[in-house]
Design a protein around this motif. Structure first.
Motif, PDB file in Angstrom:
ATOM      1  N   GLN A 159       2.569   1.769  -3.615  1.00 36.10           N
ATOM      2  CA  GLN A 159       4.681   1.332  -3.419  1.00 36.10           C
ATOM      3  C   GLN A 159       4.429  -0.868  -3.726  1.00 36.10           C
ATOM      4  O   GLN A 159       5.977  -0.888  -4.005  1.00 36.10           O
ATOM      5  N   ILE A 160       3.523  -0.855  -3.474  1.00 41.23           N
ATOM      6  CA  ILE A 160       3.256  -2.996  -3.192  1.00 41.23           C
ATOM      7  C   ILE A 160       3.767  -2.354  -5.403  1.00 41.23           C
ATOM      8  O   ILE A 160       4.383  -3.440  -6.067  1.00 41.23           O
ATOM      9  N   GLU A 161       2.772  -1.516  -6.252  1.00 40.94           N
ATOM     10  CA  GLU A 161       2.382  -1.804  -7.192  1.00 40.94           C
ATOM     11  C   GLU A 161       4.018  -2.039  -8.063  1.00 40.94           C
ATOM     12  O   GLU A 161       4.665  -2.096  -8.958  1.00 40.94           O
ATOM     13  N   ALA A 162       4.711  -0.413  -7.254  1.00 39.53           N
ATOM     14  CA  ALA A 162       6.293   0.040  -7.448  1.00 39.53           C
ATOM     15  C   ALA A 162       7.008  -1.300  -7.655  1.00 39.53           C
ATOM     16  O   ALA A 162       7.963  -1.247  -8.715  1.00 39.53           O
ATOM     17  N   ALA A 163       6.715  -1.450  -6.719  1.00 36.93           N
ATOM     18  CA  ALA A 163       7.996  -3.101  -6.217  1.00 36.93           C
ATOM     19  C   ALA A 163       7.406  -3.518  -7.343  1.00 36.93           C
ATOM     20  O   ALA A 163       8.659  -4.359  -8.060  1.00 36.93           O
ATOM     21  N   ARG A 164       6.755  -4.301  -8.068  1.00 36.09           N
ATOM     22  CA  ARG A 164       6.317  -5.299  -8.567  1.00 36.09           C
ATOM     23  C   ARG A 164       6.720  -4.638 -10.407  1.00 36.09           C
ATOM     24  O   ARG A 164       7.812  -5.203 -10.941  1.00 36.09           O
ATOM     25  N   ALA A 165       6.150  -3.095 -10.565  1.00 24.72           N
ATOM     26  CA  ALA A 165       6.345  -2.636 -12.230  1.00 24.72           C
ATOM     27  C   ALA A 165       8.736  -2.646 -12.386  1.00 24.72           C
ATOM     28  O   ALA A 165       9.174  -3.124 -13.371  1.00 24.72           O
ATOM     29  N   GLY A 166       9.366  -1.975 -11.182  1.00 27.69           N
ATOM     30  CA  GLY A 166      10.915  -2.482 -11.108  1.00 27.69           C
ATOM     31  C   GLY A 166      10.830  -1.539 -11.866  1.00 27.69           C
ATOM     32  O   GLY A 166      10.021  -0.948 -13.044  1.00 27.69           O
ATOM     33  N   GLY A 167      12.230  -1.087 -12.556  1.00 24.94           N
ATOM     34  CA  GLY A 167      12.870  -0.237 -13.582  1.00 24.94           C
ATOM     35  C   GLY A 167      13.020   1.368 -13.165  1.00 24.94           C
ATOM     36  O   GLY A 167      11.993   1.951 -12.056  1.00 24.94           O
ATOM     37  N   PRO A 168      12.659   1.875 -14.331  1.00 21.69           N
ATOM     38  CA  PRO A 168      12.340   3.211 -14.094  1.00 21.69           C
ATOM     39  C   PRO A 168      11.131   3.408 -13.702  1.00 21.69           C
ATOM     40  O   PRO A 168      10.820   4.745 -13.093  1.00 21.69           O
ATOM     41  N   THR A 169      10.189   3.024 -14.257  1.00 21.90           N
ATOM     42  CA  THR A 169       8.851   2.956 -14.186  1.00 21.90           C
ATOM     43  C   THR A 169       8.494   3.294 -12.847  1.00 21.90           C
ATOM     44  O   THR A 169       7.421   4.213 -11.672  1.00 21.90           O
ATOM     45  N   GLY A 170       8.795   1.733 -12.243  1.00 17.74           N
ATOM     46  CA  GLY A 170       8.535   1.459 -10.779  1.00 17.74           C
ATOM     47  C   GLY A 170       9.194   2.131  -9.470  1.00 17.74           C
ATOM     48  O   GLY A 170       8.311   3.318  -9.254  1.00 17.74           O
ATOM     49  N   ALA A 171      10.342   3.390 -10.271  1.00 15.48           N
ATOM     50  CA  ALA A 171      11.021   4.434  -9.392  1.00 15.48           C
ATOM     51  C   ALA A 171      10.377   5.733  -9.322  1.00 15.48           C
ATOM     52  O   ALA A 171      10.012   6.046  -8.201  1.00 15.48           O
ATOM     53  N   ALA A 172       9.833   5.856 -10.006  1.00 17.65           N
ATOM     54  CA  ALA A 172       8.938   7.250 -10.837  1.00 17.65           C
ATOM     55  C   ALA A 172       7.661   6.756 -10.198  1.00 17.65           C
ATOM     56  O   ALA A 172       7.555   7.364  -9.024  1.00 17.65           O
TER      57      ALA A 172
END
Length: 370
Positions: free
Chosen positions: A59-72
């Motif tokens: 979840q932390i990495e998803a937040a950092r990635a942001g955008g569509p990739t982070g959301a997926a």
């Protein structure tokens, strides 16, 4: 012909070599299963903790990635979190249900163990007292038969030293064939011993037995078909050995319906029967170490005992009223600070004879039964 004292039991070797299906074994297996389930639940929880940490990091990495990739990536992390929560719920429920099931199983096993143990002890108690009754029935037959023998009849009728000597010799011949007796004695109507079968061992001639129960009960009989008796006691006639004495009136001409002319007493070797039976009750050595086997009379006096308290103590059991109304059974009670199972059986009698005594087997509940 020498009568054989019956004092044997079936061997327990077959039972000991058979597969162990005892309640105690079932309890051990249940505990083992619960232990394995508990360890499995602990391992699941450990793995689940790692899954939670992995989900949090995702979840932390998803937040950092942001955008569509982070959301997926966040969706996968959230799914992992849901899976972890459900796994935790299942593991918790499994642990709770396993604990509750084991508790119920232990209660059932405890009842089963008590019943199996109690039934076995009561069966052994019945076997012990039945063996005693069957053996003592023969004693009541012996005394009525020998009271009609011509030797004691002649010794009492003639009243001469020679007749007494012949009677003594005849009693000695009987004793060589019937080895379960210490001695045989003949008394006149005043209770004085005039002859005995082993004068070399027991100098009882001249002894006054007029107040002894065996003599008095014999005189109270109405015919030679009845007999007198004295329960277990240390007899001075045989140097204080523990005995039973059976008695019967010797009657004129050996006629069972004639007037008494004296009394025959047969002095039975009690310990050779009773102690042999109680000490050879079929149990393993480990089980015997936590078990007491005894025979008591109707007043609780100990007549035979694996703890060696014969004629020294009365066995007073708490809540003994539970034992009073039944001929055979078992109960639990606390004795000397230990929880015990007590199997008991009242004398069932054999043919026309019954002692009326009780057989008891007292076993600590922590005693090994295999």
């Amino acid at each position: 012909m020498t009568p054989t004292i019956i004092a044997s039991h079936h061997s327990s070797n077959a039972a000991e070599s058979a597969e162990d299906a005892s309640p105690e074994r079932i309890a051990d297996l249940a505990d083992s299963l619960v232990g394995k389930m508990s360890r499995a639940s602990t391992e699941i929880s450990r793995i689940n903790d790692r899954t939670r940490l992995l989900s949090l990091n995702a979840q932390i990495e998803a937040a950092r990635a942001g955008g569509p990739t982070g959301a997926a990536f966040g969706v996968v992390a959230s799914a992992m979190q849901d899976l972890s929560d459900k796994t935790s719920q299942v593991a918790g429920a499994m642990a709770t249900e396993t604990t509750e099931a084991n508790k119920a199983l232990r209660q059932i096993i405890q009842v089963l163990t008590t019943n199996v143990r109690g039934l076995r002890l009561s069966d052994l108690a019945l076997t012990n007292i039945d063996l005693i009754d069957r053996n003592l029935y023969e004693r009541s037959c012996d005394v009525r038969w020998w009271a009609t023998d011509s030797s004691p009849v002649a010794a009492l009728a003639e009243g001469t030293p020679e007749a007494a000597r012949r009677c003594s010799q005849r009693l000695g011949v009987i004793l060589k064939s019937y080895t379960v007796y210490y001695d045989l004695v003949v008394c006149d109507l005043n209770g004085r011993v005039i002859a005995n079968g082993r004068p070399d061992l027991y100098q009882s001639v001249g002894a006054d037995c007029s107040q002894d129960a065996w003599f008095r009960t014999a005189l109270a009989t109405r015919s030679g078909e009845e007999f007198g008796f004295q329960s277990v006691h240390a007899s001075p006639l045989v140097k204080g050995e523990r005995v039973l004495i059976y008695s019967c009136c010797v009657r004129a001409n050996g006629d069972v319906g004639a007037a008494p002319i004296g009394v025959l007493g047969i002095i039975f070797h009690w310990d050779a029967l009773a102690q042999t039976i109680v000490e050879n009750t079929p149990m393993s050595a480990a089980e015997k170490s936590g078990t007491r086997v005894c025979i008591v009379d109707d007043a609780g006096l100990i007549l035979a005992d694996t703890q060696g308290r014969q004629l020294l103590d009365r066995l007073e059991l708490p809540n003994s009223s539970k034992l009073a109304g039944e001929n055979k059974g078992f109960t639990q009670m606390t004795l000397n600070g230990s929880d015990c199972c007590v199997g008991y059986a009242v004398s069932p009698g054999y043919e026309t004879y019954a002692t009326g005594w009780r057989s008891l087997i007292i076993q600590k509940l922590d005693a090994k039964t295999s």
